[in-house]
Design an enzyme around this catalytic site. Structure first.
Site, PDB file in Angstrom:
ATOM      1  N   HIS B 110       0.630  -1.375   0.037  1.00  0.00           N
ATOM      2  CA  HIS B 110      -0.033   0.203   0.018  1.00  0.00           C
ATOM      3  C   HIS B 110       0.846   1.338   0.264  1.00  0.00           C
ATOM      4  CE1 HIS B 110      -2.874   2.975   2.285  1.00  0.00           C
ATOM      5  NE2 HIS B 110      -3.366   2.682   1.013  1.00  0.00           N
ATOM      6  N   HIS B 134      -8.067   7.582  -4.077  1.00  0.00           N
ATOM      7  CA  HIS B 134      -8.473   6.371  -4.175  1.00  0.00           C
ATOM      8  C   HIS B 134      -9.986   6.257  -4.956  1.00  0.00           C
ATOM      9  CE1 HIS B 134      -6.268   6.115  -0.299  1.00  0.00           C
ATOM     10  NE2 HIS B 134      -6.050   4.538  -0.975  1.00  0.00           N
ATOM     11  N   ARG B 207     -19.891  11.034  21.144  1.00  0.00           N
ATOM     12  CA  ARG B 207     -20.199  11.081  22.572  1.00  0.00           C
ATOM     13  C   ARG B 207     -21.823  11.025  23.001  1.00  0.00           C
ATOM     14  NH1 ARG B 207     -20.938  11.052  27.405  1.00  0.00           N
ATOM     15  NH2 ARG B 207     -19.722  12.090  28.932  1.00  0.00           N
ATOM     16  N   CYS B 258     -15.690  17.900  22.505  1.00  0.00           N
ATOM     17  CA  CYS B 258     -16.396  17.457  23.769  1.00  0.00           C
ATOM     18  C   CYS B 258     -15.533  18.249  24.897  1.00  0.00           C
ATOM     19  CB  CYS B 258     -15.985  15.936  24.043  1.00  0.00           C
ATOM     20  SG  CYS B 258     -16.579  15.271  25.432  1.00  0.00           S
ATOM     21  N   TYR B 395     -19.919  19.549  33.263  1.00  0.00           N
ATOM     22  CA  TYR B 395     -19.254  20.473  32.545  1.00  0.00           C
ATOM     23  C   TYR B 395     -19.423  22.042  32.987  1.00  0.00           C
ATOM     24  CZ  TYR B 395     -20.521  16.876  29.137  1.00  0.00           C
ATOM     25  OH  TYR B 395     -20.413  15.530  28.626  1.00  0.00           O
TER      26      TYR B 395
END
Lengths: 545, 545
Positions: B110, B134, B207, B258, B395
């Site tokens: 490859h 590709h 998430r 996140c 959070y």
């Protein structure tokens, strides 16, 4: 320039007697009153002191049956005369309400400690604006005892030296630390900043790029240009009266900061080009004026105009070639309701002072001082940024790897919003601090962030960054964006064995942006944008307890 | 679950012959083609390789006069079957366009190096979306040579285990690094992030807080509640069709991150509570849908309503007690034209995938992932923030001094805008890197800031922070706020004697906010908001030159 000199001899003689009396009494007072070194302690103590002192004075007056000397018998002094009396050897003079006082012998008696020396050679008013406790009959009566003269009513601006473009600059309070005289650039003592949420006009840091222009307010006109071809727009010429009567008045509380604030710390890493500002090139005021967007709307602009990207401001301050100061902000910001860009003619309820842009300046909340153009002469709405030196080739950030040989100013954006910032204002670096009876010390400082981001936390370390405590914040409640700083305070216990402290502060804003740990990796050739943690080292003195 | 097993035997035998041919040829090819290790080199080399290989293959086909095996003769495999083939010992299988390929013998050939192994056990499509080269007939023809089967048309979701609330979760690509299986939380290999400005849906970090809800799009309804007493408001129930036909469609390119991205580095300082995210809990997509403000306007809301401060979002994902995921943003942001808050039903031109909130989610540009509520069920306009656990007790940022005994979640604001961030994605920490013929290596990464602040510079250090170089940035041009990241790249010469490198990156945003130097002073008990400089150490291998 001392007038009525023959009169002053007699009065000075009488003052000398009074001084001797004071010297004797000073010692006994010093024994009876132990003042704390913290401001809180000082201010609490002052009440008792005043009651005691006033009673004593009244009695003395009654005893002697002397009447106070009539004002016209006092000698007259100019402000320049007063400025010469700044140290004990030259005697320490201050002014208040047009009178002159020799407070040399009062310094050691002052409940606020030697902080009183900040006023040496200048006016007491800006300090009394900070320390509300002085605004009482007791204090004014006490001060009278030290009167030595009155300010000359002829104390006008000195005749202009036409060969010096700076000769028309206004006089400034001697407490300011001058970083450059011409153009005038100066900052207040850092601890003054945190005595009051609002900085008195006299103490507000001064950052001039050019001589202060002398503008006749009656002839002043703000020009709003019409861009070439924009037939829908209306060119405006607005007098001060037009501005004050045609548009609603608004107020906004805004902290301004020079991009070079704390440059001296960057300079210490590796020399940079620029004025050596300490940590006090930042101040807060209530500004009064009209919204820029109201004026632009009157000139025919609306928010969604295509190809209109910038609003340029041109000052009336100019160099000897006639080049004027200039800067620009985005058209979006200028027109935004939320951004509250103001054309200000008032500062803290007073007419805009000469040093701050009289008669009209721009206030761009949340944005670097350099875009808050003073002595505003002209507004130009444009597809382009201001082409001024200060917009294009100054006030930009660069990587530490860029030097004067490799810098390409076109590769960095002009600074607008400033990053999160904080600094310690008290104690001063290198100071000796004395814990109170509980072993506690008080650390104070300010914290601010640009772009309307509110300060949500300040962490303070007393051990060089190993551990952190959360400081108490005070500030104004706002519903929308926050344009003003928070003042912070931490009372902390010092471990008994601790003789040296490295105090650090770091702030967090409402986007949870934080300050970088160190200066070197944000060093840049112009020494701007230093918002690294602020460090100071102090010695702890516990012997007094 | 292998079907038509008898057929596969014959075909596998024929594949074995083919393998042997390849083994012989492999060596000669390896001698003839020296592939560079950088992507740029790999992609450039691929063109020549393909021309060579296709010719060879055509000739071989012509010689043997064999026809390609008809599809119906290939064995059928499920995706789970394919997943079992992820290593040379189990053979390496991949899928493409419904067919299954054994590429074990192609790995060494490859041109992009062993990067091909990322697809092991899964689909090639997301990678081919990254590497545009590709998408050519040559490559597809080449791949055919390795075909071993087809994906079973009956490969539906497995029957649900009703005792497991997660049994309805969709299948995911095996390349993802799983931080938690239930709920599913996973991130792509970091180097995948910087191959393309847009992250393919399959690779986009996942998430989830709860099981993925199975929602019938035909029965789906978005509810916009009317607050009690607000008679002027109109309660809405909107089907997917209503949303798509009643409101104009808009698109916005947004990076989501996140709050726990890079938590593993914080965890290494002192343990924190939370999933151990690496540096790839961040991704970028084009999102299509309708403006939230259009929907709220339709429900009767206008920008200047008093007492309306928040917009709450409730997800349709719930725990076994029926508690749903929830979060809120400010009403001002929700209604602002500039903030471009979207109710998205499309992700990168496709229907929103199940893991990303099918059929409707919120996209709040510039704001922490947690407020971008997926599987949106209900919108509530309110004087109050969402009362959900994730808004109130999670959070949020805290001082490093706060621990689980002392934490008071009410003292910190819910994270909304995120601070400036950057990370190195290539090379990987601990990798051995080989400079090219000019002694150069390529370092890659991403940089992003919340609140619409654009990245204006990324500094990279190869000597642990002593000196810095400015990286090249690529990104999308925007006129207003910038919601998407910048990818960055630095080609740097490694000094001859250098055997180990500590590479660091740090970014600067348009407010000139910078990243803090170290993790410890921003450590917090939930391990959120790690935006300290990203460090990696690598070994330099110069023997190949």
């Amino acid at each position: 320039m001392q007038k009525q000199i023959f009169m002053s001899v007699r009065i000075c003689a009488s003052r000398n007697e009074s001084r001797q009396n004071h010297s004797t009494e000073k010692e006994s007072r010093a024994n009876r009153w132990k003042w704390g070194t913290t401001t809180a302690g000082a201010l609490l103590g002052l009440g008792s002191f005043l009651i005691f002192d006033t009673q004593r004075k009244k009695a003395a007056l009654a005893e002697s049956k002397k009447e106070p000397v009539p004002l016209h018998l006092f000698p007259q002094y100019t402000r320049d005369d007063v400025k010469k009396h700044k140290s004990p050897s030259d005697r320490i003079w201050v002014t208040y309400a047009g009178e002159v006082f020799d407070i040399t012998d009062f310094v050691d008696l002052h409940p606020g400690g030697n902080r009183i020396l900040l006023a040496a050679g200048g006016a007491l008013e800006p300090f009394w604006a900070l320390y509300g406790v002085h605004k009482s009959e007791h204090v004014i009566e006490l001060l009278q005892e030290y009167k030595v003269g009155v300010l000359s009513p002829d104390d006008k601006e000195p005749p202009r030296d036409l060969s010096d473009p700076y000769s028309g600059d206004p006089s400034r309070h001697p407490v300011l630390k001058i970083n450059s005289q011409k153009p005038f650039n100066a900052e207040p003592p850092p601890e003054m900043l945190t005595e009051n949420f609002i900085t008195p006009n006299v103490l507000f840091f001064k950052r001039n790029h050019l001589p202060v222009p002398n503008i006749n307010p009656d002839k002043y006109e703000l020009v709003v240009e019409r861009p070439p071809g924009a037939k829908w727009a209306k060119p405006l010429k607005l007098s001060l009266k037009d501005l004050k009567t045609k548009f609603p008045r608004h107020e906004v509380t805004v902290t301004l900061q020079c991009a070079g604030n704390r440059r001296s710390e960057m300079n210490a890493i590796k020399p940079v080009k620029g004025l050596d500002w300490g940590a006090a090139a930042i101040s807060t005021a209530h500004w009064g004026g009209v919204w820029l967007r109201d004026v632009l709307s009157d000139a025919g602009y609306s928010e969604d105009l295509p190809n209109v990207r910038h609003v340029q401001f041109e000052g009336l301050d100019q160099d000897i070639t006639g080049t004027k100061y200039g800067a620009s902000i985005s058209f979006k910001r200028a027109m935004s309701k939320d951004c509250e860009v103001l054309l200000a003619y008032e500062m803290n309820g007073e007419e805009l002072p000469k040093d701050h842009g009289f008669p009209l300046r721009v206030i761009v909340p949340g944005v670097v001082g350099a875009r808050n153009v003073k002595w505003l002469g002209r507004i130009i709405v444009s597809e382009e940024e201001s082409s001024s030196h200060w917009q294009q080739n100054d006030y930009k950030g660069f990587s530490p790897s860029v030097d004067w040989d490799t810098v390409d100013f076109s590769t960095s954006p002009a600074i607008q919003d400033l990053p999160v910032q904080s600094a310690i204002t008290e104690p001063r670096p290198g100071a000796t601090i004395t814990p109170d009876h509980d072993g506690k010390v008080t650390i104070k400082g300010y914290a601010w962030s640009g772009g309307g981001r509110e300060i949500v936390r300040v962490d303070v370390s007393l051990d060089g960054g190993k551990t952190w405590k959360v400081a108490d914040l005070t500030g104004e409640e706002t519903k929308g964006p926050t344009w003003a700083w928070k003042l912070w305070k931490l009372e902390a216990t010092i471990p008994d064995e601790q003789k040296e402290l490295t105090i650090i502060c770091k702030a967090v804003d409402s986007s949870y942006n934080v300050q970088p740990d160190t200066v070197a990796p944000i060093w840049n050739l112009r020494g701007v944008l230093n918002n690294a943690w602020h460090h100071i080292s102090v010695t702890v003195d516990k012997d007094e307890h």
